[in-house]
Structures are given as C-alpha cells and as structure tokens.
Design a protein around this motif. Sequence first.
Motif, PDB file in Angstrom:
ATOM      1  N   TRP A   1      -6.676   0.053   0.056  1.00  0.00           N
ATOM      2  CA  TRP A   1      -6.860  -0.579   1.366  1.00  0.00           C
ATOM      3  C   TRP A   1      -8.329  -0.837   1.665  1.00  0.00           C
ATOM      4  O   TRP A   1      -8.668  -1.781   2.381  1.00  0.00           O
ATOM      5  CB  TRP A   1      -6.217   0.258   2.468  1.00  0.00           C
TER       6      TRP A   1
ATOM      7  N   ALA B   1      -9.115  -4.158   0.170  1.00  0.00           N
ATOM      8  CA  ALA B   1      -8.489  -5.205   0.980  1.00  0.00           C
ATOM      9  C   ALA B   1      -9.274  -5.432   2.268  1.00  0.00           C
ATOM     10  O   ALA B   1      -9.472  -6.579   2.688  1.00  0.00           O
ATOM     11  CB  ALA B   1      -7.039  -4.844   1.282  1.00  0.00           C
TER      12      ALA B   1
ATOM     13  N   PRO C   1      -2.502  -7.849   0.226  1.00  0.00           N
ATOM     14  CA  PRO C   1      -3.424  -7.381  -0.806  1.00  0.00           C
ATOM     15  C   PRO C   1      -3.172  -7.973  -2.198  1.00  0.00           C
ATOM     16  O   PRO C   1      -4.108  -8.130  -2.977  1.00  0.00           O
ATOM     17  CB  PRO C   1      -3.226  -5.869  -0.798  1.00  0.00           C
TER      18      PRO C   1
END
Length: 111
Positions: free
Chosen positions: A67, A70, A78
């Motif tokens: 994450w 991303a 993603p």
Amino acid sequence: MFSATSRYHDVPTARLRLPDGRTVTYVRRRPMPDPDALTTVAVHAVAPHERLDHIAARYLGDPEQAWRIADAHRVLTPAELTAHPGRRLRVTLPAGLPGAAALLAPGGGTG
C-alpha cells in the motif's frame, strides 16, 4: 485497533447508532498522503508478471506494505502499477519514519 504497519493505524474511528439500538464502529476516511512529501527509498522497474507485494517485500521487507507504493502513485487499483513491464515505481516511506534511514543506506532494503 490496527497494527503500527497498517495503512489505517492512525485513522480515527467513529460510531454510528442504528435505528434498532445497535452501535457500529467504523474507520473514518483515510486521507491520501501527498506523494511529494514521501521519502523515496528506491525506484524499481517492473518486470513481466511481477506483483506489487513482491516488490514491497524486496524493498520494504514486508509484502503487506504494498500500500505504501500504491500511495506514492495515487492509484485506486494497485494492479495498474505492475500491468506494464518497464514502468518505474517509486518505493516510498513517510518522511521522518523511523527505519527509513536504514533503507536508504547502501544495500538497505534491496533484498
């Protein structure tokens, strides 16, 4: 409520009282960080069939930190980040995060 490595760690919770009297606790909206305020620890060229969690494991030591990559690219999906081999991805951490200096050192976070 969430571990220190979770994207939701510092996000506050709220409560909603339902008409039947039950109370539901939920996580408030998580604000997206400014990508320019993040510390780049590596730049990675995507290989064919590569996955974001593998990239996170390689550079950040934890596949569940995908994450963070991303966030640096402001994507909602993603998988977009690894869809095109050769794309260069910034691997980032928040500015001032403890441990970031070790990843920036020669040989840090590369395997």
